[in-house]
Design a protein around this motif. Structure first.
Motif, PDB file in Angstrom:
ATOM      1  N   VAL A   6       0.649   2.546   3.557  1.00  0.00           N
ATOM      2  CA  VAL A   6      -0.532   2.945   4.641  1.00  0.00           C
ATOM      3  C   VAL A   6      -0.806   2.239   5.807  1.00  0.00           C
ATOM      4  CG1 VAL A   6      -3.161   2.940   4.254  1.00  0.00           C
ATOM      5  CG2 VAL A   6      -1.768   3.532   2.281  1.00  0.00           C
ATOM      6  N   GLN A   7      -0.384   0.706   5.507  1.00  0.00           N
ATOM      7  CA  GLN A   7      -0.136   0.002   6.965  1.00  0.00           C
ATOM      8  C   GLN A   7       0.652   0.945   8.157  1.00  0.00           C
ATOM      9  OE1 GLN A   7       1.020  -3.594   5.305  1.00  0.00           O
ATOM     10  NE2 GLN A   7      -1.241  -4.498   5.364  1.00  0.00           N
ATOM     11  N   GLU A   8       1.720   1.351   7.451  1.00  0.00           N
ATOM     12  CA  GLU A   8       2.585   2.011   8.488  1.00  0.00           C
ATOM     13  C   GLU A   8       1.939   3.361   8.993  1.00  0.00           C
ATOM     14  OE1 GLU A   8       5.578   1.593   9.702  1.00  0.00           O
ATOM     15  OE2 GLU A   8       6.185  -0.158   8.923  1.00  0.00           O
ATOM     16  N   LEU A   9       1.096   3.906   8.182  1.00  0.00           N
ATOM     17  CA  LEU A   9       0.448   5.404   8.483  1.00  0.00           C
ATOM     18  C   LEU A   9      -0.620   4.679   9.518  1.00  0.00           C
ATOM     19  CD1 LEU A   9       0.118   7.428   5.125  1.00  0.00           C
ATOM     20  CD2 LEU A   9       1.658   7.702   7.076  1.00  0.00           C
ATOM     21  N   MET A  10      -1.179   3.702   9.470  1.00  0.00           N
ATOM     22  CA  MET A  10      -2.242   3.333  10.330  1.00  0.00           C
ATOM     23  C   MET A  10      -1.789   2.929  11.687  1.00  0.00           C
ATOM     24  SD  MET A  10      -4.582   0.955   7.591  1.00  0.00           S
ATOM     25  CE  MET A  10      -5.876   0.491   8.784  1.00  0.00           C
ATOM     26  N   ALA A  11      -0.471   2.348  11.445  1.00  0.00           N
ATOM     27  CA  ALA A  11       0.272   1.740  12.906  1.00  0.00           C
ATOM     28  C   ALA A  11       0.623   3.276  13.668  1.00  0.00           C
ATOM     29  CB  ALA A  11       1.503   1.019  12.530  1.00  0.00           C
ATOM     30  N   THR A  12       1.068   4.279  12.942  1.00  0.00           N
ATOM     31  CA  THR A  12       1.614   5.539  13.417  1.00  0.00           C
ATOM     32  C   THR A  12       0.428   6.336  13.912  1.00  0.00           C
ATOM     33  OG1 THR A  12       3.234   5.758  11.642  1.00  0.00           O
ATOM     34  CG2 THR A  12       2.587   7.912  12.778  1.00  0.00           C
ATOM     35  N   TRP A  63       1.581  -3.250  -3.677  1.00  0.00           N
ATOM     36  CA  TRP A  63       1.865  -3.663  -2.522  1.00  0.00           C
ATOM     37  C   TRP A  63       2.860  -2.420  -1.573  1.00  0.00           C
ATOM     38  CZ3 TRP A  63      -1.605  -6.606  -1.825  1.00  0.00           C
ATOM     39  CH2 TRP A  63      -2.018  -7.582  -2.617  1.00  0.00           C
ATOM     40  N   ALA A  64       3.854  -1.536  -2.293  1.00  0.00           N
ATOM     41  CA  ALA A  64       4.383  -0.691  -1.789  1.00  0.00           C
ATOM     42  C   ALA A  64       3.464   0.507  -1.164  1.00  0.00           C
ATOM     43  CB  ALA A  64       5.349   0.094  -2.845  1.00  0.00           C
ATOM     44  N   LYS A  65       2.415   0.693  -1.848  1.00  0.00           N
ATOM     45  CA  LYS A  65       1.470   1.623  -1.395  1.00  0.00           C
ATOM     46  C   LYS A  65       0.694   1.093  -0.217  1.00  0.00           C
ATOM     47  CE  LYS A  65      -1.865   5.140  -1.398  1.00  0.00           C
ATOM     48  NZ  LYS A  65      -1.505   6.420  -1.200  1.00  0.00           N
ATOM     49  N   ILE A  74       9.651  -1.533   3.897  1.00  0.00           N
ATOM     50  CA  ILE A  74       9.805  -0.118   4.435  1.00  0.00           C
ATOM     51  C   ILE A  74      11.139   0.083   4.221  1.00  0.00           C
ATOM     52  CG2 ILE A  74       7.540   0.286   5.618  1.00  0.00           C
ATOM     53  CD1 ILE A  74      10.847  -0.843   7.620  1.00  0.00           C
ATOM     54  N   GLN A  75      12.117  -0.569   3.322  1.00  0.00           N
ATOM     55  CA  GLN A  75      13.236  -0.312   3.474  1.00  0.00           C
ATOM     56  C   GLN A  75      13.963   0.881   2.540  1.00  0.00           C
ATOM     57  OE1 GLN A  75      12.007  -2.743   2.235  1.00  0.00           O
ATOM     58  NE2 GLN A  75      13.107  -3.737   0.646  1.00  0.00           N
ATOM     59  N   ASN A  76      13.122   1.178   1.528  1.00  0.00           N
ATOM     60  CA  ASN A  76      13.473   2.377   0.626  1.00  0.00           C
ATOM     61  C   ASN A  76      13.180   3.729   0.942  1.00  0.00           C
ATOM     62  OD1 ASN A  76      14.242   0.211  -1.253  1.00  0.00           O
ATOM     63  ND2 ASN A  76      12.022  -0.087  -1.771  1.00  0.00           N
ATOM     64  N   GLN A  77      13.846   4.617   0.274  1.00  0.00           N
ATOM     65  CA  GLN A  77      13.647   5.911   0.497  1.00  0.00           C
ATOM     66  C   GLN A  77      12.213   6.346   0.233  1.00  0.00           C
ATOM     67  OE1 GLN A  77      16.660   8.603  -1.225  1.00  0.00           O
ATOM     68  NE2 GLN A  77      15.128  10.430  -1.667  1.00  0.00           N
ATOM     69  N   GLY A  78      11.819   7.077   0.971  1.00  0.00           N
ATOM     70  CA  GLY A  78      10.249   7.432   0.871  1.00  0.00           C
ATOM     71  C   GLY A  78       9.120   6.568   1.392  1.00  0.00           C
ATOM     72  N   SER A  79       9.623   5.342   1.850  1.00  0.00           N
ATOM     73  CA  SER A  79       8.545   4.403   2.300  1.00  0.00           C
ATOM     74  C   SER A  79       7.902   4.751   3.500  1.00  0.00           C
ATOM     75  CB  SER A  79       9.439   3.028   2.679  1.00  0.00           C
ATOM     76  OG  SER A  79       9.947   2.505   1.627  1.00  0.00           O
ATOM     77  N   TYR A  80       8.187   5.681   4.276  1.00  0.00           N
ATOM     78  CA  TYR A  80       7.674   6.135   5.604  1.00  0.00           C
ATOM     79  C   TYR A  80       7.551   7.675   5.667  1.00  0.00           C
ATOM     80  CZ  TYR A  80       6.355   6.344  10.516  1.00  0.00           C
ATOM     81  OH  TYR A  80       5.637   6.928  11.607  1.00  0.00           O
ATOM     82  N   LEU A  81       6.429   8.164   5.673  1.00  0.00           N
ATOM     83  CA  LEU A  81       6.194   9.570   5.985  1.00  0.00           C
ATOM     84  C   LEU A  81       6.725  10.526   4.734  1.00  0.00           C
ATOM     85  CD1 LEU A  81       6.486  10.225   9.899  1.00  0.00           C
ATOM     86  CD2 LEU A  81       4.511   9.677   8.594  1.00  0.00           C
ATOM     87  N   MET A  82       7.820  10.726   4.743  1.00  0.00           N
ATOM     88  CA  MET A  82       8.466  11.553   3.791  1.00  0.00           C
ATOM     89  C   MET A  82       9.476  11.077   2.940  1.00  0.00           C
ATOM     90  SD  MET A  82       9.971  14.677   6.132  1.00  0.00           S
ATOM     91  CE  MET A  82      11.634  14.163   7.055  1.00  0.00           C
ATOM     92  N   ASP A  83       9.648  11.683   1.866  1.00  0.00           N
ATOM     93  CA  ASP A  83      10.814  11.457   0.761  1.00  0.00           C
ATOM     94  C   ASP A  83      11.600  12.768   0.904  1.00  0.00           C
ATOM     95  OD1 ASP A  83      12.737  10.886  -1.152  1.00  0.00           O
ATOM     96  OD2 ASP A  83      11.394   9.769  -2.483  1.00  0.00           O
ATOM     97  N   VAL A  84      12.470  13.110   1.543  1.00  0.00           N
ATOM     98  CA  VAL A  84      13.058  14.422   1.627  1.00  0.00           C
ATOM     99  C   VAL A  84      13.926  14.527   0.306  1.00  0.00           C
ATOM    100  CG1 VAL A  84      15.026  15.591   2.476  1.00  0.00           C
ATOM    101  CG2 VAL A  84      13.677  14.119   4.033  1.00  0.00           C
ATOM    102  N   GLY A  85      14.552  13.657  -0.498  1.00  0.00           N
ATOM    103  CA  GLY A  85      15.175  13.917  -1.590  1.00  0.00           C
ATOM    104  C   GLY A  85      14.160  14.325  -2.817  1.00  0.00           C
ATOM    105  N   ALA A  86      13.059  13.642  -2.757  1.00  0.00           N
ATOM    106  CA  ALA A  86      11.992  14.175  -3.643  1.00  0.00           C
ATOM    107  C   ALA A  86      11.265  15.380  -3.535  1.00  0.00           C
ATOM    108  CB  ALA A  86      11.205  12.796  -3.931  1.00  0.00           C
ATOM    109  N   GLY A  87      11.256  15.741  -2.081  1.00  0.00           N
ATOM    110  CA  GLY A  87      10.520  16.691  -1.535  1.00  0.00           C
ATOM    111  C   GLY A  87       9.006  16.192  -1.435  1.00  0.00           C
ATOM    112  N   THR A  88       8.465  15.204  -1.268  1.00  0.00           N
ATOM    113  CA  THR A  88       7.194  14.800  -0.987  1.00  0.00           C
ATOM    114  C   THR A  88       6.791  14.077   0.308  1.00  0.00           C
ATOM    115  OG1 THR A  88       7.772  12.531  -2.244  1.00  0.00           O
ATOM    116  CG2 THR A  88       7.049  14.303  -3.571  1.00  0.00           C
TER     117      THR A  88
END
Length: 309
Positions: free
Chosen positions: A270-276, A264-266, A160-174
């Motif tokens: 999803v595992q982070e979303l489940m934890a959230t 595995w990135a996806k 989860i260290q990269n941009q967009g790995s959790y909830l939102m990617d502000v730079g990409a707008g996604t």
């Protein structure tokens, strides 16, 4: 005055060192490799072998407290050496979600359960009793930074260290989120900047580590996922982010799909979303905030300053 060892030489360890350097306490940085850049800053760096108990015990002689930013086997080895070297307090690299919110078969464990179990063993050892304190702070603001945590040299051993790995990617707008739990209630998360985490930990030393509980909870902010998405859109100057909203009941299917196709990135997202959704990163009452003179940066201020408005 205390003598403190900061284990690790990555971004988080350097941030701890930055704030410890402003105190009367002496500290040493434990690194697997020589770090001439840190020595040039005036820091004392000791090269250690985490596979050698003798080496670790020698280095930790006279140390009162260890602040760890290493995980897994190296951290457990460090715990054993610290206890047998007379270290009185250990702060493990367990900073985001409250330990009590973690499940039995936690896919995000990364050695946490074994680490806490070993710390509890030493805390009850009559010959080498070493207390420990976990500083729970919620999600790091810097997960939403340009380049994510990786830009700060943090989280290299995670997914989860990269941009967009959790909830939102502000730079990409996604964004890829779960907004409501299975009961239809809004999902909240606690958040803190890594810099404020370090400020809180260092400020807590003045309270007296001998009085610390097994867990302190601190936070820079607490916001709903919906609010976070709205702010992400606001700093981008758009009405809303391009958002993939996953219903709580569909998270398992998304994980199975990602695993089947070895995405595995996806799967990690999803595992982070489940934890959230399971409130892994949420707690209502911080216990450390009222005890120290620290005013953390609100999430909106950090986000707007980082991305510009």
């Amino acid at each position: 005055m205390m003598r403190i060892a900061v284990a690790g030489s990555g971004g988080l360890a350097r941030i701890f060192a930055q704030y410890l350097d402003q105190t009367v306490h002496t500290f040493i940085i434990l690194s697997r490799q020589p770090r001439p850049a840190l020595v040039e800053l005036g820091y004392q760096v000791a090269v250690v072998d985490y596979d050698s108990q003798a080496d670790l015990r020698y280095t930790l002689r006279g140390v009162d407290m260890v602040i760890s930013t290493v995980s897994g086997g190296p951290q457990i080895s460090l715990i054993d050496a610290a206890a047998q070297s007379g270290v009185r307090r250990f702060v493990p690299a367990e900073f985001e979600g409250p330990p009590g919110r973690r499940g039995q078969n936690d896919p995000l464990d990364r050695g946490s359960r074994a680490t806490i179990a070993r710390l509890r063993e030493w805390s009850h050892n009559p010959r080498h009793q070493m207390r420990f304190t976990i500083f729970t702070c919620g999600i790091f603001y810097e997960r939403f930074a340009r380049g994510g945590l990786a830009a700060y040299d943090i989280g290299s051993s995670t997914s989860i260290q990269n941009q967009g790995s959790y909830l939102m990617d502000v730079g990409a707008g996604t964004a890829e989120v779960v907004e409501y739990n299975s009961s239809g209630q809004p999902i909240y998360i606690c958040l803190t900047s890594v810099y404020d985490l370090a400020r809180f930990v260092v400020a807590a030393i003045d309270i007296g580590p001998h009085t610390w509980p097994p867990e302190y909870r601190l936070q820079g902010d607490r916001r709903s996922v919906t609010q976070i998405l709205e702010w992400g859109a606001a700093v981008r100057g758009v009405e809303m982010l391009l958002t993939d909203i996953i219903e709580p009941g569909n998270l398992g299917a998304h994980l199975e799909h990602a695993t089947y196709y070895q995405d595995w990135a996806k799967a990690a997202r999803v595992q982070e979303l489940m934890a959230t959704e399971q409130r892994r990163y949420d707690f209502a009452q911080p216990t450390l905030n009222p005890l120290v003179n620290i005013v953390p940066v609100p999430f909106w201020d950090w986000l707007s300053n980082h991305w510009g408005t």
